[in-house]
Design a protein around this motif. Structure first.
Motif, PDB file in Angstrom:
ATOM      1  N   LEU A  33      26.506 -13.368  -3.018  1.00 44.47           N
ATOM      2  CA  LEU A  33      26.650 -14.715  -2.099  1.00 44.47           C
ATOM      3  C   LEU A  33      25.598 -15.507  -2.382  1.00 44.47           C
ATOM      4  O   LEU A  33      25.852 -16.854  -2.520  1.00 44.47           O
ATOM      5  N   ALA A  34      24.243 -14.934  -2.573  1.00 43.52           N
ATOM      6  CA  ALA A  34      23.301 -15.968  -2.684  1.00 43.52           C
ATOM      7  C   ALA A  34      23.126 -16.537  -3.983  1.00 43.52           C
ATOM      8  O   ALA A  34      23.055 -17.920  -3.989  1.00 43.52           O
ATOM      9  N   ALA A  35      23.471 -16.006  -5.208  1.00 45.46           N
ATOM     10  CA  ALA A  35      23.493 -16.218  -6.425  1.00 45.46           C
ATOM     11  C   ALA A  35      24.819 -17.436  -6.540  1.00 45.46           C
ATOM     12  O   ALA A  35      24.806 -18.291  -7.427  1.00 45.46           O
ATOM     13  N   ALA A  36      25.849 -17.277  -5.660  1.00 41.08           N
ATOM     14  CA  ALA A  36      26.806 -18.167  -5.834  1.00 41.08           C
ATOM     15  C   ALA A  36      26.774 -19.661  -5.578  1.00 41.08           C
ATOM     16  O   ALA A  36      27.410 -20.464  -6.030  1.00 41.08           O
ATOM     17  N   PHE A  37      25.627 -19.981  -4.641  1.00 39.00           N
ATOM     18  CA  PHE A  37      25.448 -21.265  -4.295  1.00 39.00           C
ATOM     19  C   PHE A  37      23.877 -21.323  -4.684  1.00 39.00           C
ATOM     20  O   PHE A  37      23.271 -22.438  -4.277  1.00 39.00           O
ATOM     21  N   GLY A  38      23.538 -20.793  -5.425  1.00 39.31           N
ATOM     22  CA  GLY A  38      21.907 -20.972  -6.107  1.00 39.31           C
ATOM     23  C   GLY A  38      20.979 -20.936  -4.888  1.00 39.31           C
ATOM     24  O   GLY A  38      19.845 -21.534  -4.982  1.00 39.31           O
ATOM     25  N   GLY A  39      21.114 -19.942  -4.219  1.00 36.52           N
ATOM     26  CA  GLY A  39      20.135 -19.639  -2.928  1.00 36.52           C
ATOM     27  C   GLY A  39      19.096 -18.983  -3.173  1.00 36.52           C
ATOM     28  O   GLY A  39      19.397 -17.857  -4.132  1.00 36.52           O
ATOM     29  N   ARG A  40      17.960 -19.019  -2.677  1.00 38.84           N
ATOM     30  CA  ARG A  40      16.784 -18.042  -2.771  1.00 38.84           C
ATOM     31  C   ARG A  40      17.216 -16.856  -2.017  1.00 38.84           C
ATOM     32  O   ARG A  40      17.425 -16.960  -0.820  1.00 38.84           O
ATOM     33  N   PHE A  41      16.855 -15.745  -2.506  1.00 38.47           N
ATOM     34  CA  PHE A  41      17.417 -14.345  -2.014  1.00 38.47           C
ATOM     35  C   PHE A  41      16.247 -13.615  -1.729  1.00 38.47           C
ATOM     36  O   PHE A  41      15.274 -13.241  -2.919  1.00 38.47           O
ATOM     37  N   ARG A  42      15.784 -13.006  -0.750  1.00 34.97           N
ATOM     38  CA  ARG A  42      14.803 -12.077  -0.350  1.00 34.97           C
ATOM     39  C   ARG A  42      15.309 -10.624   0.303  1.00 34.97           C
ATOM     40  O   ARG A  42      16.252 -10.907   1.172  1.00 34.97           O
ATOM     41  N   ARG A  43      14.787  -9.601  -0.157  1.00 39.00           N
ATOM     42  CA  ARG A  43      15.082  -8.585   0.566  1.00 39.00           C
ATOM     43  C   ARG A  43      14.051  -7.834   1.234  1.00 39.00           C
ATOM     44  O   ARG A  43      13.078  -7.665   0.574  1.00 39.00           O
ATOM     45  N   ILE A  44      14.334  -7.235   2.453  1.00 43.61           N
ATOM     46  CA  ILE A  44      13.266  -6.592   3.037  1.00 43.61           C
ATOM     47  C   ILE A  44      13.883  -5.165   3.371  1.00 43.61           C
ATOM     48  O   ILE A  44      15.064  -4.892   4.108  1.00 43.61           O
ATOM     49  N   GLN A  45      13.213  -4.128   2.880  1.00 43.32           N
ATOM     50  CA  GLN A  45      13.590  -2.649   3.284  1.00 43.32           C
ATOM     51  C   GLN A  45      12.917  -2.470   4.422  1.00 43.32           C
ATOM     52  O   GLN A  45      11.457  -2.267   4.465  1.00 43.32           O
ATOM     53  N   PHE A  46      13.710  -2.085   5.573  1.00 44.60           N
ATOM     54  CA  PHE A  46      12.961  -1.738   6.798  1.00 44.60           C
ATOM     55  C   PHE A  46      12.739  -0.220   6.983  1.00 44.60           C
ATOM     56  O   PHE A  46      13.470   0.554   6.341  1.00 44.60           O
ATOM     57  N   THR A  47      11.619   0.051   7.375  1.00 41.84           N
ATOM     58  CA  THR A  47      11.195   1.353   7.494  1.00 41.84           C
ATOM     59  C   THR A  47      10.270   1.545   8.913  1.00 41.84           C
ATOM     60  O   THR A  47      10.060   0.295   9.544  1.00 41.84           O
ATOM     61  N   ALA A  48       9.765   2.664   9.290  1.00 41.26           N
ATOM     62  CA  ALA A  48       9.470   2.754  10.637  1.00 41.26           C
ATOM     63  C   ALA A  48       8.040   2.205  10.506  1.00 41.26           C
ATOM     64  O   ALA A  48       7.323   1.889  11.749  1.00 41.26           O
ATOM     65  N   ASP A  49       7.168   2.024   9.254  1.00 42.79           N
ATOM     66  CA  ASP A  49       5.797   1.304   9.456  1.00 42.79           C
ATOM     67  C   ASP A  49       5.835  -0.092   9.150  1.00 42.79           C
ATOM     68  O   ASP A  49       4.806  -0.637   9.014  1.00 42.79           O
ATOM     69  N   LEU A  50       7.177  -0.581   9.254  1.00 37.64           N
ATOM     70  CA  LEU A  50       6.941  -2.068   8.838  1.00 37.64           C
ATOM     71  C   LEU A  50       6.596  -3.095  10.135  1.00 37.64           C
ATOM     72  O   LEU A  50       6.960  -2.749  11.312  1.00 37.64           O
ATOM     73  N   LEU A  51       5.723  -3.987   9.742  1.00 37.20           N
ATOM     74  CA  LEU A  51       5.372  -4.778  11.020  1.00 37.20           C
ATOM     75  C   LEU A  51       6.005  -6.008  11.111  1.00 37.20           C
ATOM     76  O   LEU A  51       6.565  -6.558  10.129  1.00 37.20           O
TER      77      LEU A  51
END
Length: 337
Positions: free
Chosen positions: A76-94
């Protein structure tokens, strides 16, 4: 029209021009068609995800691993040329790992902002329920206000902006349930399910030669075009009878004996925004009751909390929504502007 300050007669203001829904529908088909080249066998869910983007909402996907949740967000991000970022949520994420932090730069003798991954157009919050409630709440301001406050300074985020959060309903070890306030910020919740036989054959064919042989994502639109489409959708007409219909559906969920928390006013606003996009996607300048019925299960179900007795008896939030749709009379009068 009379100006009461001096009694002069002012020219009647012309009505706003009708939205260009024909162009909207063509662009919508282009957007979803490109995503479907990557996400096979999920045409309905792709259309719902695109609706969520153009309604300026956020999407929660709850399903088992390996059914294409991440692929949907990236495509979906690639379809409109948008910037994509991924956050892997873990127990120690702040919280700062999501929003960003200010760091003192000794060479410049000043504090500089290190932007977090939310500074993007599409943010994938993967397995969001594995982070602590404190970290989950860092997304509340981001999702509702499209801004981040870091050390007392507000920073606007990019537009369009979409959070796609995923949850794994199978493995509950080390997970925290999402707070009701955060669930209410998601415009839709989807369950992709397993692809059919033909779609899974397409998936296998695309992976035979490895990642190097897979087709590169195609861009159908630009971020500016997506912003224009969102503005067009906001101008789609909603008749008072259709608005009353949505309100009565929400009220029916609140009055149901099985619920301890029904659909909030934010939920009816979300349903209206989604219905406006859905109507424009079909080339209509107005919302119909059928649009409301088609989208209500995806927009309203996750906003309902059942009583303990209802859960023990096997009731479901989806059943409450369906009962409300069955109970509320459908408007029969014309809904054109």
């Amino acid at each position: 029209m009379t100006d009461l300050r001096n009694g002069t007669v002012l020219a009647q203001q012309p009505p706003p021009p009708p939205p260009d829904v024909a162009a909207f529908a063509r662009s919508f088909r282009s957007l979803t068609g490109v995503v479907e080249q990557t996400v096979h066998g999920q045409a309905d869910h792709v259309a719902l995800a695109a609706t969520c983007l153009l309604a300026e909402g956020h999407l929660l996907i709850e399903d088992v691993p390996g059914v294409g949740k991440t692929s949907l967000a990236t495509a979906l991000a690639a379809a409109f040329g948008g910037r994509f970022r991924r956050i892997q949520f873990t127990a120690d994420l702040l919280p700062g790992d999501i929003t960003g932090v200010t760091v003192y730069d000794q060479r410049r003798n000043e504090f500089t902002l290190h932007k977090g991954p939310v500074f993007a157009n599409v943010v994938l919050a993967d397995e969001i329920n594995r982070a602590s409630p404190k970290t989950q709440s860092a997304l509340l301001e981001v999702m509702s206000e499209q801004q981040v406050t870091i050390d007392g300074t507000r920073h606007r985020l990019e537009s369009p902006f979409l959070v796609v959060a995923t949850q794994n309903p199978v493995d509950h070890d080390g997970t925290y349930p999402l707070p009701e306030a955060q669930l209410d910020r998601f415009l839709m919740r989807l369950e992709l399910g397993y692809p059919d036989h033909g779609a899974e054959r397409q998936i296998l064919a695309g992976h035979r030669g490895g990642a190097a042989t897979r087709p590169r994502p195609v861009t159908a639109l630009t971020p500016e075009q997506v912003r224009d489409m969102a503005a067009t959708a906001r101008s789609v007409h909603v008749d008072d009878q259709v608005a009353d219909y949505m309100i009565r559906i929400a009220a029916a969920t609140r009055a149901a004996e099985q619920t301890r928390l029904g659909v909030s006013p934010r939920g009816t606003v979300a349903l209206q925004r989604a219905a406006q996009v859905w109507a424009a996607a079909f080339g209509r300048e107005f919302v119909t009751p059928d649009d409301v019925v088609a989208l209500a299960p995806w927009v309203l179900t996750h906003r309902i909390l059942l009583t303990a007795d209802a859960e023990f008896a096997g009731a479901t939030a989806a059943g409450v929504v369906q009962a409300a749709l069955d109970a509320v009379p459908v408007p029969r009068q014309p809904v054109r502007p």
